[in-house]
Design a protein around this motif. Structure first.
Motif, mmCIF file in Angstrom:
data_model
loop_
_atom_site.group_PDB
_atom_site.id
_atom_site.type_symbol
_atom_site.label_atom_id
_atom_site.label_comp_id
_atom_site.label_asym_id
_atom_site.label_seq_id
_atom_site.Cartn_x
_atom_site.Cartn_y
_atom_site.Cartn_z
ATOM 1 N N GLU A 125 -3.020 0.460 -5.409
ATOM 2 C CA GLU A 125 -4.188 0.165 -5.716
ATOM 3 C C GLU A 125 -5.017 -0.936 -4.922
ATOM 4 O OE1 GLU A 125 -5.855 1.584 -8.315
ATOM 5 O OE2 GLU A 125 -4.240 3.036 -8.450
ATOM 6 N N LEU A 126 -4.013 -1.994 -4.428
ATOM 7 C CA LEU A 126 -4.754 -2.847 -3.438
ATOM 8 C C LEU A 126 -5.228 -2.193 -2.425
ATOM 9 C CD1 LEU A 126 -2.151 -5.911 -3.938
ATOM 10 C CD2 LEU A 126 -4.622 -5.940 -4.622
ATOM 11 N N ARG A 127 -4.486 -1.528 -1.585
ATOM 12 C CA ARG A 127 -5.033 -0.710 -0.540
ATOM 13 C C ARG A 127 -6.326 0.232 -0.784
ATOM 14 N NH1 ARG A 127 -3.059 -1.753 4.747
ATOM 15 N NH2 ARG A 127 -3.339 0.650 5.449
ATOM 16 N N LYS A 128 -6.387 0.708 -1.950
ATOM 17 C CA LYS A 128 -7.526 1.256 -2.090
ATOM 18 C C LYS A 128 -8.939 0.429 -2.066
ATOM 19 C CE LYS A 128 -5.640 5.052 -5.161
ATOM 20 N NZ LYS A 128 -5.319 5.601 -6.593
ATOM 21 N N SER A 129 -8.583 -0.773 -3.009
ATOM 22 C CA SER A 129 -9.773 -1.623 -2.828
ATOM 23 C C SER A 129 -9.992 -2.368 -1.627
ATOM 24 C CB SER A 129 -9.433 -2.731 -4.041
ATOM 25 O OG SER A 129 -9.168 -1.943 -5.336
ATOM 26 N N LYS B 151 -7.544 -5.135 4.421
ATOM 27 C CA LYS B 151 -7.124 -6.550 4.248
ATOM 28 C C LYS B 151 -5.722 -6.689 3.515
ATOM 29 C CE LYS B 151 -11.804 -8.538 4.089
ATOM 30 N NZ LYS B 151 -12.768 -9.012 3.568
ATOM 31 N N THR B 152 -5.252 -5.514 3.282
ATOM 32 C CA THR B 152 -3.886 -5.284 2.324
ATOM 33 C C THR B 152 -2.727 -5.035 3.392
ATOM 34 O OG1 THR B 152 -5.018 -4.669 0.588
ATOM 35 C CG2 THR B 152 -2.765 -4.619 0.474
ATOM 36 N N PHE B 153 -1.671 -5.804 3.444
ATOM 37 C CA PHE B 153 -0.760 -5.816 4.193
ATOM 38 C C PHE B 153 0.550 -5.934 3.675
ATOM 39 C CE2 PHE B 153 -4.268 -6.926 7.292
ATOM 40 C CZ PHE B 153 -4.159 -5.970 8.030
ATOM 41 N N ARG B 154 1.624 -5.480 3.915
ATOM 42 C CA ARG B 154 3.050 -5.897 3.579
ATOM 43 C C ARG B 154 3.394 -7.019 4.703
ATOM 44 N NH1 ARG B 154 5.087 -3.643 -0.916
ATOM 45 N NH2 ARG B 154 4.695 -1.656 -1.226
ATOM 46 N N GLN B 155 4.279 -7.697 4.374
ATOM 47 C CA GLN B 155 4.781 -8.826 5.210
ATOM 48 C C GLN B 155 4.810 -8.268 6.760
ATOM 49 O OE1 GLN B 155 8.698 -10.526 4.536
ATOM 50 N NE2 GLN B 155 8.017 -12.283 5.716
#
Length: 96
Positions: free
Chosen positions: A42-46, A50-54
């Motif tokens: 869901e974060l990646r969709k939005s 700007k969304t990354f795993r460590q």
């Protein structure tokens, strides 16, 4: 820098369903994995860029700065004490 509307984000996540894994066990830390993957999705969709795993963030940061190779110089890439704390891998891991 964009502002995150956490109300909209929580509305997209709260009440949504998480598919039951086809195989494997849902005990111990594995019990949280389907939820973790769902929230990450869901974060990646939005926020797709700007969304990354460590490990994704570290790989992206280090690949964009190939000449920064010493431990001290890599520490300087982080402009946030919070991010530095969350991503801290120790001198040995960062050097390697």
């Amino acid at each position: 820098m964009s502002v995150i509307n956490y109300d909209e984000l929580s509305n997209a996540i709260i009440g949504s369903s998480v598919p039951k894994p086809i195989s494997g066990t849902l005990s111990g830390h594995a019990a949280g994995e389907p939820f973790d993957k769902h929230v990450y999705s869901e974060l990646r969709k939005s926020f797709p860029k700007k969304t990354f795993r460590q490990h994704e963030y570290l790989n992206d940061l280090y690949s964009k700065n190939p000449t920064v190779i010493t431990y001290e110089d890599r520490l300087n890439l982080f402009n946030s004490p919070t991010v530095m704390f969350l991503l801290s891998r120790g001198k040995s891991a960062t050097t390697k």
